[in-house]
Write a protein that holds these residues in place. Structure first.
Motif, PDB file in Angstrom:
ATOM      1  N   GLY A 122       4.925   4.058  -5.008  1.00  0.00           N
ATOM      2  CA  GLY A 122       3.774   4.674  -5.662  1.00  0.00           C
ATOM      3  C   GLY A 122       2.743   3.654  -6.091  1.00  0.00           C
ATOM      4  N   LEU A 123       3.200   2.527  -6.646  1.00  0.00           N
ATOM      5  CA  LEU A 123       2.271   1.465  -7.058  1.00  0.00           C
ATOM      6  C   LEU A 123       1.558   0.853  -5.853  1.00  0.00           C
ATOM      7  CD1 LEU A 123       4.411  -0.356  -9.791  1.00  0.00           C
ATOM      8  CD2 LEU A 123       2.448   1.141 -10.158  1.00  0.00           C
ATOM      9  N   ARG A 129      -4.831   2.243  -1.683  1.00  0.00           N
ATOM     10  CA  ARG A 129      -5.237   3.628  -1.483  1.00  0.00           C
ATOM     11  C   ARG A 129      -6.176   3.753  -0.281  1.00  0.00           C
ATOM     12  NH1 ARG A 129      -8.894   6.560  -5.970  1.00  0.00           N
ATOM     13  NH2 ARG A 129      -9.601   4.405  -5.963  1.00  0.00           N
ATOM     14  N   GLY A 130      -5.870   4.748   0.577  1.00  0.00           N
ATOM     15  CA  GLY A 130      -6.684   4.989   1.758  1.00  0.00           C
ATOM     16  C   GLY A 130      -6.323   4.149   2.956  1.00  0.00           C
ATOM     17  N   SER A 131      -5.393   3.201   2.800  1.00  0.00           N
ATOM     18  CA  SER A 131      -4.997   2.340   3.912  1.00  0.00           C
ATOM     19  C   SER A 131      -3.956   3.048   4.780  1.00  0.00           C
ATOM     20  CB  SER A 131      -4.436   1.020   3.389  1.00  0.00           C
ATOM     21  OG  SER A 131      -3.211   1.249   2.698  1.00  0.00           O
ATOM     22  N   TRP A 132      -3.598   2.400   5.879  1.00  0.00           N
ATOM     23  CA  TRP A 132      -2.575   2.963   6.751  1.00  0.00           C
ATOM     24  C   TRP A 132      -1.238   3.039   6.026  1.00  0.00           C
ATOM     25  CZ3 TRP A 132       1.834   0.261   7.664  1.00  0.00           C
ATOM     26  CH2 TRP A 132       1.811  -1.111   7.393  1.00  0.00           C
ATOM     27  N   PHE A 133      -0.986   2.081   5.123  1.00  0.00           N
ATOM     28  CA  PHE A 133       0.270   2.104   4.374  1.00  0.00           C
ATOM     29  C   PHE A 133       0.328   3.335   3.470  1.00  0.00           C
ATOM     30  CE2 PHE A 133       2.638   1.146   0.472  1.00  0.00           C
ATOM     31  CZ  PHE A 133       3.864   0.782   0.995  1.00  0.00           C
ATOM     32  N   ARG A 206       1.773   7.444  -7.948  1.00  0.00           N
ATOM     33  CA  ARG A 206       0.496   7.166  -7.281  1.00  0.00           C
ATOM     34  C   ARG A 206      -0.654   7.914  -7.963  1.00  0.00           C
ATOM     35  NH1 ARG A 206      -2.704   9.647  -3.544  1.00  0.00           N
ATOM     36  NH2 ARG A 206      -3.802   8.316  -2.019  1.00  0.00           N
ATOM     37  N   ALA A 207      -0.446   9.213  -8.224  1.00  0.00           N
ATOM     38  CA  ALA A 207      -1.508  10.020  -8.838  1.00  0.00           C
ATOM     39  C   ALA A 207      -1.836   9.535 -10.250  1.00  0.00           C
ATOM     40  CB  ALA A 207      -1.086  11.486  -8.872  1.00  0.00           C
ATOM     41  N   ALA A 208      -0.798   9.183 -11.027  1.00  0.00           N
ATOM     42  CA  ALA A 208      -1.022   8.728 -12.398  1.00  0.00           C
ATOM     43  C   ALA A 208      -1.814   7.422 -12.420  1.00  0.00           C
ATOM     44  CB  ALA A 208       0.311   8.558 -13.116  1.00  0.00           C
TER      45      ALA A 208
END
Length: 320
Positions: A122-123, A129-133, A206-208
């Protein structure tokens, strides 16, 4: 004497939890009462004489009113006496002890893998964020959570046990196995649970974190030259702990109370397997005890989630 607000909250939640457990015990008992058929006839079989059935009903207390039997059962539960198994005549508390220890071992094993893995993913997903990973992790976790547990379990059995022969298909390790043997034989059921619960915790983490990245203090940390990793770990994560702790605790509750299907698939000698076997044998006292234990654990872990969330973010103590 004025109690600390956190202590007062814990006592209030404990009282509410006990009330909820009482309501659940009522539901469990009277839901079983509504089952069709006569328990004495089911246990003794069709060949039993009416006199034998009547004597057995008196022995079980089935000739007494339902409310009286409920309070007798509840009084025994409060004293730690769950009664006697109808299937083998053993004391239910003794029967539950070993099975509960096995279920707890499997839940701790799965949690030891799932919690650090999901928080780390999540971290990293928030950091990139937004990457292929980020996209790959989201696709994999959504895929794992979309399939029912038994499907994931049978897929793992097909490849890891049948095709490749890496792990045993039956997770029963006996009574005298050492820790390494227990970890080896229970790896597949633990991996099944990990795949099921990781998605929830990872996505919440991730969302938090992402929700906090637009806050002014995060922008200030970036303007001061803090690295992205430091911004997330030092500034965003401490303020995101409350929702993360909540979802982790709820998934830990699921690991203990939701293992029934996994235990049945892998023939694991836990509390869920015992409950399924008892349903098949119509061993009602054992079924009631298992359901009550599952409910108590779920309520207790929810209480723990509330306390930990408030301990990490004291602002939650105030309504405004």
């Amino acid at each position: 004497m004025t109690l600390h607000p956190l202590v007062s909250m814990i006592l209030h939640r404990l009282a509410l939890g006990l009330l909820t457990l009482f309501a659940i015990s009522l539901f469990i008992f009277f839901a079983i009462e509504l089952l069709p058929g006569d328990l004495a006839e089911e246990v003794l079989g069709q060949s039993a004489t009416p006199e034998t059935v009547e004597a057995f009903r008196r022995e079980l207390g089935l000739d007494q009113p339902a409310m009286l039997r409920y309070f007798n059962w509840l009084g025994g539960v409060v004293r730690g006496d769950f009664g006697t198994s109808l299937a083998n005549g053993r004391d239910i508390a003794e029967l539950l002890a070993g099975r509960f220890a096995n279920t707890l071992f499997l839940a701790i094993y799965a949690a030891a893998i799932a919690v650090p893995l999901s928080i780390t993913l999540g971290l990293l997903a928030a950091l990139y964020r937004g990457s292929w990973f980020d996209r790959a992790v989201n696709i994999l976790t959504l895929t794992s959570i979309s399939f029912p547990e038994y499907f994931v379990a049978y897929i793992l059995l097909l490849y890891f046990s049948v095709t490749w022969g890496l792990f045993p298909s039956i997770a029963d390790f006996g009574s005298d196995a050492d820790l390494s043997t227990m970890l080896f034989r229970t790896f597949l059921p633990a991996l099944t649970l990990v795949l099921v619960v990781t998605a929830h915790m990872m996505r919440m983490t991730r969302a938090a974190i992402i929700n906090l990245l637009a806050q002014p203090y995060i922008e200030m940390a970036r303007l001061k030259g803090a690295s992205p990793v430091r911004v997330i770990l030092r500034h965003a994560l401490p303020n995101a702990l409350a929702p993360i702790v909540n979802v982790v605790a709820l998934n830990l509750a699921y690991l203990v109370t939701g293992v029934v299907i996994v235990e049945v698939v892998f023939v694991y000698p836990g509390l869920g397997q015992l409950m399924v076997d008892s349903v098949a044998k119509r061993d009602i006292p054992v079924v009631q005890a298992c359901c009550l234990i599952f409910a108590g654990i779920y309520i207790l872990l929810n209480l723990g989630a509330d306390v930990l969330a408030i301990a990490t973010n004291p602002r939650l103590m105030h309504r405004k």
